[in-house]
Design a protein around this motif. Structure first.
Motif, PDB file in Angstrom:
ATOM      1  N   LYS A   5      37.292 -40.980   9.924  1.00 22.18           N
ATOM      2  CA  LYS A   5      35.882 -41.207   9.561  1.00 22.18           C
ATOM      3  C   LYS A   5      35.321 -40.012   8.811  1.00 22.18           C
ATOM      4  O   LYS A   5      34.647 -40.150   7.802  1.00 22.18           O
TER       5      LYS A   5
ATOM      6  N   MET B   1      29.927 -59.480  18.635  1.00 21.24           N
ATOM      7  CA  MET B   1      29.390 -60.068  17.428  1.00 21.24           C
ATOM      8  C   MET B   1      29.606 -61.574  17.374  1.00 21.24           C
ATOM      9  O   MET B   1      28.989 -62.274  16.590  1.00 21.24           O
ATOM     10  N   HIS B  79      36.404 -58.583  11.959  1.00 19.95           N
ATOM     11  CA  HIS B  79      36.074 -57.157  12.053  1.00 19.95           C
ATOM     12  C   HIS B  79      35.286 -56.825  10.806  1.00 19.95           C
ATOM     13  O   HIS B  79      35.783 -56.171   9.901  1.00 19.95           O
ATOM     14  N   LEU B  80      34.059 -57.283  10.762  1.00 14.48           N
ATOM     15  CA  LEU B  80      33.314 -57.157   9.517  1.00 14.48           C
ATOM     16  C   LEU B  80      33.098 -55.712   9.106  1.00 14.48           C
ATOM     17  O   LEU B  80      32.940 -55.417   7.935  1.00 14.48           O
ATOM     18  N   LYS B  81      33.116 -54.825  10.117  1.00 14.25           N
ATOM     19  CA  LYS B  81      32.867 -53.423   9.790  1.00 14.25           C
ATOM     20  C   LYS B  81      33.930 -52.905   8.824  1.00 14.25           C
ATOM     21  O   LYS B  81      33.609 -52.297   7.804  1.00 14.25           O
ATOM     22  N   ALA B  82      35.189 -53.194   9.153  1.00 11.22           N
ATOM     23  CA  ALA B  82      36.286 -52.751   8.290  1.00 11.22           C
ATOM     24  C   ALA B  82      36.116 -53.314   6.884  1.00 11.22           C
ATOM     25  O   ALA B  82      36.341 -52.623   5.891  1.00 11.22           O
ATOM     26  N   TRP B  84      33.322 -54.156   5.277  1.00 13.46           N
ATOM     27  CA  TRP B  84      32.269 -53.482   4.512  1.00 13.46           C
ATOM     28  C   TRP B  84      32.681 -52.069   4.126  1.00 13.46           C
ATOM     29  O   TRP B  84      32.325 -51.587   3.051  1.00 13.46           O
ATOM     30  N   ILE B  85      33.424 -51.400   5.014  1.00 10.13           N
ATOM     31  CA  ILE B  85      33.861 -50.036   4.678  1.00 10.13           C
ATOM     32  C   ILE B  85      34.753 -50.072   3.441  1.00 10.13           C
ATOM     33  O   ILE B  85      34.548 -49.323   2.480  1.00 10.13           O
ATOM     34  N   TRP B 116      42.835 -43.867   6.263  1.00  7.73           N
ATOM     35  CA  TRP B 116      42.007 -44.801   7.033  1.00  7.73           C
ATOM     36  C   TRP B 116      42.868 -45.915   7.638  1.00  7.73           C
ATOM     37  O   TRP B 116      42.642 -46.369   8.758  1.00  7.73           O
TER      38      TRP B 116
ATOM     39  N   LEU C 216      41.838 -56.534   7.570  1.00  6.43           N
ATOM     40  CA  LEU C 216      41.035 -56.971   8.706  1.00  6.43           C
ATOM     41  C   LEU C 216      41.904 -57.332   9.905  1.00  6.43           C
ATOM     42  O   LEU C 216      41.443 -57.299  11.043  1.00  6.43           O
ATOM     43  N   LYS C 218      44.447 -55.575  11.424  1.00 10.93           N
ATOM     44  CA  LYS C 218      45.072 -54.267  11.243  1.00 10.93           C
ATOM     45  C   LYS C 218      46.545 -54.244  11.640  1.00 10.93           C
ATOM     46  O   LYS C 218      47.304 -53.421  11.154  1.00 10.93           O
TER      47      LYS C 218
END
Lengths: 328, 156, 490
Positions: A5, B1, B79-82, B84-85, B116, C216, C218
């Motif tokens: 991060k 979520m 895993h919408l966060k991934a 958007w990142i 990442w 997504l 992973k």
């Protein structure tokens, strides 16, 4: 995870920082020209006539100026995309545009706002007159026969060459007006250009094509097609058997042209360097041979002469567009 | 979520909503396409096909909505966060490249993305340098594509 | 003459090198076969005529095959003609049979290419004359036939497939209308007047959306998800081909005919062949899930189409695609004028083209193997590194199409769209079909209506139109009617 991060954040900040810093500018009074690669923008697809001429000049410029010169095809929008890219390029002489005939017509047709005044014209390198081309077995022996046929059955003779309102459509519209015919007396079937029109003509789906003789050279030379008349001041060398429309008493000239331009506000010393270099290339034996092999018309006008020609072209086509009722 | 019923509902109708809104927009814009004076009377005109497609999208979208209402088609949550990142990273890359230059922006993006996704940072950096070199040789030299130069004024 | 003059080192070395170059260009999304030829032509002028011609012909055949390599392994078509390899080829790769699929693909490509060249040698004048009969309405029906394949590649979601096709057609109308020059959906943007190029859309829709899907989940990209190396037996490849000889033949014929039409090309040929194979298959349900027929059919067609495009080019001097346009220009410069007389007046040149076309298929096997091996080695890298590389190549590929960022943004947008549609079970190939065939259908319908002055009966009664319409009816209504008839008999 925390590590990645942090790295992500770091990378992003780094990008932001680098974006904020403006790239360094080289002083461009022209003394160090050229200081990087040159690009010639070709507004038409790879493989076509304009592309071939562009690649010839790229090759020669590279040898003359000693910097790699690349041809970029910016196609689409009836030429609008490429011409616009040439006008909006950085005015430092490193991006040249191989402008075509459409620059004279497209603002009148409402496709683009660009005119020749958005550029610094360098030199014209080619001119090919519009011609009316028919199948060898066509019943028409002369342009007079064609006009008789159009008068006998208005709206039945089918022609093509470009889209409706495209460059060659305007050429034949001007021809009809000069011959005292209405624009709608010929049925214009839209196609994407001369090559698909020639296919339609060979297949017997249309009666005539309006395009340059060079574009139909291989079919004319192999005896499948025949030039009926050419819309030039004088007969075209290499196609001496094709009479001009003037010989038939119709006062009309329609010229397709190609020429190199750079963006407005390019420093004068750079423009001069480019004009001199390009003129040497355009008058060389290598270029003459190349144009002859491709059946393209060799016509060179430098600087002022080219600008005057462009202004005259503009006026001529505006008139045709208005008279033909094509104006938006 | 995935817990919120409202979100589930939204997800179920998102496809139909997408097509219907796109279809209606297309119809409205198509009707505003200007007419030319010289168009042949037999030509259905430039607006015909876009309008027809807009209509098809609207009707098909409504049909999808009906299906969603009757069967409440479920898609698994993401895993919408991934997502958007990654999307954000790519946008930043494309925004930065014209001024930063191809080499620097690509090294940054590749190092970040590979790290990442789970590789060690030094390995990512090596990989990034390798990719930039490869692209430079392939595109810059062999395919003659001028890549953006950027701040460093590197040859690529 | 030809053979002994061609099989010298001065010719063979540049020939093979240009074909390896073709592998690289074809396998790079965003760079097409046309680009490959345009880059080779200036080099070829510095060589003897035969070597130059061999390089150009070689590169055009290889680039089309090479497009299937990333399509199979990564679901990113390298050239427009290889989009159909993202279906069954990619499904096989996911079952760890990618190498087998590609070697099968390579052999069928070479065979398809061989049959295309054979058609050029034996029936060029007849086929060219037939191709000239195609006018506006004929092309319109051909495009409709292609669009109807949306239902074939829909994997059971027919309505969603039709929605995707409609979306593709709608996107294709952005820009200056090619019939009357009216701007559509351009919002005064110059870039949009040029329309949306479908290559960046294709890269985004397939390539980038695939990266999103992988990232997504992973588990798929974790460093230890590598697969065991795959062993391929040549005997299995050949026996598979023998069992599918009728599919190969049908594909090659479809490819040659479609390729010979000046208004259609290898991309349409591949899809048409895929659709015909699925519709005439005994197991239509296996298509899209790794059916070997689904690999064989499009690839035999797209390489045959390359040979087919030479037919109108040599017989009438009409380029069938951008590649032959470039070659025609080169021939004219060597004072060879294409036309009906070329077979008698320039017999030497014609025979060189024939011989080069035939030998190219053998060399294709060599260059193709090298390409598959090289790509296979890349595929053994950790998945997350591959995904990162795919992102870079997608962006650079989209950029290099016209050297501008506009196409990169289109590619990114298409990636998000593809991801969204894919998640909701909307099949993506129909969108590509809409993008490729929508403009053809619209343009030809409108030109046809203008040319026939609104006469709709011509649309159905012209002989080729009638044949295409009946083919459409038989292919789509035939199987269900056959089922009803059989069940009523039982």
């Amino acid at each position: 995870m925390a590590m990645s991060k942090a790295l992500a954040l770091f990378s992003f900040l780094q990008l932001c920082w680098l974006t904020a810093c403006a790239p360094p500018q080289t002083a461009s009074d022209g003394s160090d020209f050229p200081n990087r690669n040159l690009t010639i923008i070709c507004p038409w697809a790879a493989g076509g006539g304009t592309d071939r001429v562009s690649r010839f000049f790229a090759d020669q410029l590279e040898q003359a100026l000693g910097k790699p010169t690349i041809v970029t095809n910016r196609t689409g929008g009836g030429g609008a995309v490429g011409h616009s890219a040439g006008a909006t390029a950085k005015p430092d002489g490193h991006t040249l545009l191989m402008g075509t005939f459409e620059l004279s017509t497209m603002h009148g047709m409402g496709i683009s706002h660009l005119t020749h005044e958005d550029y610094e014209p360098l030199l014209q390198v080619n001119a090919d007159a519009a011609a009316i081309i028919v199948r060898s077995d066509s019943p028409w022996a002369s342009v007079g026969d064609l006009i008789e046929a159009i008068k006998a059955a208005p709206g039945q003779v089918k022609m093509s060459g470009t889209a409706t309102g495209g460059a060659w459509d305007l050429a034949r519209a001007g021809f009809q007006l000069a011959a005292g015919l209405d624009v709608k007396d010929v049925l214009w079937v839209p196609t994407e250009g001369s090559a698909p029109s020639i296919v339609e003509l060979l297949g017997g789906h249309i009666d005539a094509v309006c395009c340059s003789l060079a574009e139909a050279a291989s079919q004319i030379e192999s005896g499948q097609l025949r030039g009926l008349a050419v819309m030039a001041e004088d007969r075209v060398s290499g196609f001496d058997g094709v009479p001009t429309v003037k010989e038939a008493g119709i006062d009309w000239v329609a010229m397709g042209w190609r020429g190199l331009l750079v963006a407005k506000d390019t420093p004068a010393p750079i423009v001069t360097t480019l004009r001199e270099t390009l003129q040497t290339i355009a008058e060389s034996d290598a270029y003459l041979t190349f144009m002859k092999q491709n059946r393209f018309g060799h016509e060179v006008k430098v600087g002022e002469a080219f600008s005057d020609f462009l202004a005259a072209q503009d006026a001529q086509w505006q008139k045709v567009i208005a008279a033909a009722g094509y104006a938006k | 979520m995935s817990g919120s019923p409202l979100l589930d509902k939204l997800r179920a109708y998102s496809l139909s909503g997408f097509f219907v809104s796109l279809g209606i927009t297309a119809i409205i814009l198509a009707l505003r396409i200007p007419k030319t004076g010289f168009q042949s009377e037999y030509d259905p005109g430039p607006a015909a096909v876009p309008a027809l497609m807009g209509l098809s999208l609207t009707l098909g979208g409504l049909y999808q909505g009906l299906l969603a209402w009757r069967h409440s088609e479920t898609t698994s949550p993401l895993h919408l966060k991934a997502f958007w990142i990654l999307a954000g990273g790519l946008v930043a890359y494309a925004v930065a490249m014209p001024s930063v230059g191809f080499a620097l922006s690509t090294v940054t993006l590749v190092t970040w993305m590979a790290t990442w996704l789970g590789s060690r940072w030094w390995m990512s950096l090596l990989f990034a340098l390798g990719i930039v070199l490869l692209v430079q040789i392939l595109f810059g030299q062999l395919f003659k594509v001028p890549l953006p130069q950027g701040v460093l004024g590197l040859p690529f | 003459m030809a053979l002994t003059e061609l099989l010298t080192l001065e010719v063979l070395i540049p020939w093979l090198l240009s074909m390896i170059f073709g592998i690289f260009v074809g396998a790079t999304p965003g760079l097409t076969a046309t680009m490959a030829v345009a880059l080779i032509v200036p080099i070829s002028f510095n060589l003897p005529a035969n070597a130059g011609l061999a390089m150009i012909i070689g590169v055009s055949f290889t680039a089309i095959f090479a497009g299937d390599i990333p399509a199979t392994y990564l679901r990113i078509p390298g050239t427009p003609a290889s989009a159909s390899a993202t279906l069954d080829g990619h499904a096989l790769a996911q079952q760890n049979r990618g190498r087998f699929a590609l070697i099968l693909n390579l052999w069928c490509s070479a065979l398809g290419g061989l049959l295309g060249v054979a058609a050029l040698i034996f029936i060029a004048p007849q086929l060219a004359t037939f191709a000239l009969k195609f006018s506006n309405f004929e092309y319109f029906w051909l495009a409709i036939f292609g669009l109807s394949l949306s239902a074939v590649v829909s994997a059971g979601h027919t309505v969603k497939a039709l929605l995707a096709a409609a979306l593709g057609i709608l996107i294709s109308t952005i820009g200056i209308d090619t019939s009357v020059g009216t701007p559509r959906f351009t919002f005064d943007s110059v870039a949009l007047t040029g329309g949306i190029q479908f290559i960046p859309v294709m890269i985004g829709l397939f390539g980038l959306s695939e990266v999103f899907r992988n990232v997504l989940r992973k588990s798929d990209v974790s460093p230890d998800a590598a697969r065991p190396a795959e062993k391929v037996s040549m005997l299995e490849v050949w026996s598979t081909m023998w069992k599918r000889k009728s599919t190969i033949a049908k594909g090659a014929v479809t490819g040659t005919v479609v390729g010979a039409l000046p208004g259609a090309g290898a991309d349409i040929a591949a899809w048409a062949s895929y659709g015909i194979a699925q519709r005439t298959s005994k197991e239509p349900d296996t298509f899209g899930k790794g059916a070997l027929d689904g690999v064989v059919a499009p690839t035999s067609a797209n390489n045959a189409a390359v040979g087919g495009a030479w037919i109108p080019a040599l017989v009438f001097g009409i380029p069938g695609d951008a590649v032959t346009a470039i070659v025609l220009g080169a021939l004219m410069m060597h004072h060879i004028t294409p036309g009906p007389e070329i077979f008698t007046h320039h017999a030497d040149a014609v025979h060189s083209i024939f011989t080069i076309g035939l030998i190219t298929q053998v060399l294709l096997l060599l260059a193709g193997y090298a390409g598959i091996r090289a790509f296979g080695a890349i595929m053994r890298c950790p998945r997350h590194l591959i995904m990162t590389g795919v992102v870079i190549f997608s962006i650079v590929g989209a950029y290099s199409l016209q050297n501008r960022f506009f196409d990169v943004w289109i590619m990114l947008g298409a990636g998000l769209l593809g991801f969204f549609l894919d998640r909701h079970g909307v099949p993506l190939p129909p969108l590509i079909l809409g993008l490729i065939l929508g403009p053809l259908a619209e343009k030809k319908l409108r030109a046809g209506l203008i040319s026939s002055q609104g006469n709709l009966t011509d649309m159905f009664t012209q002989p080729i139109c009638a044949a295409l319409v009946s083919m459409l009816v038989v292919i789509f209504l035939g199987p269900p009617l056959w089922k009803i008839w059989k069940s009523s008999k039982a």
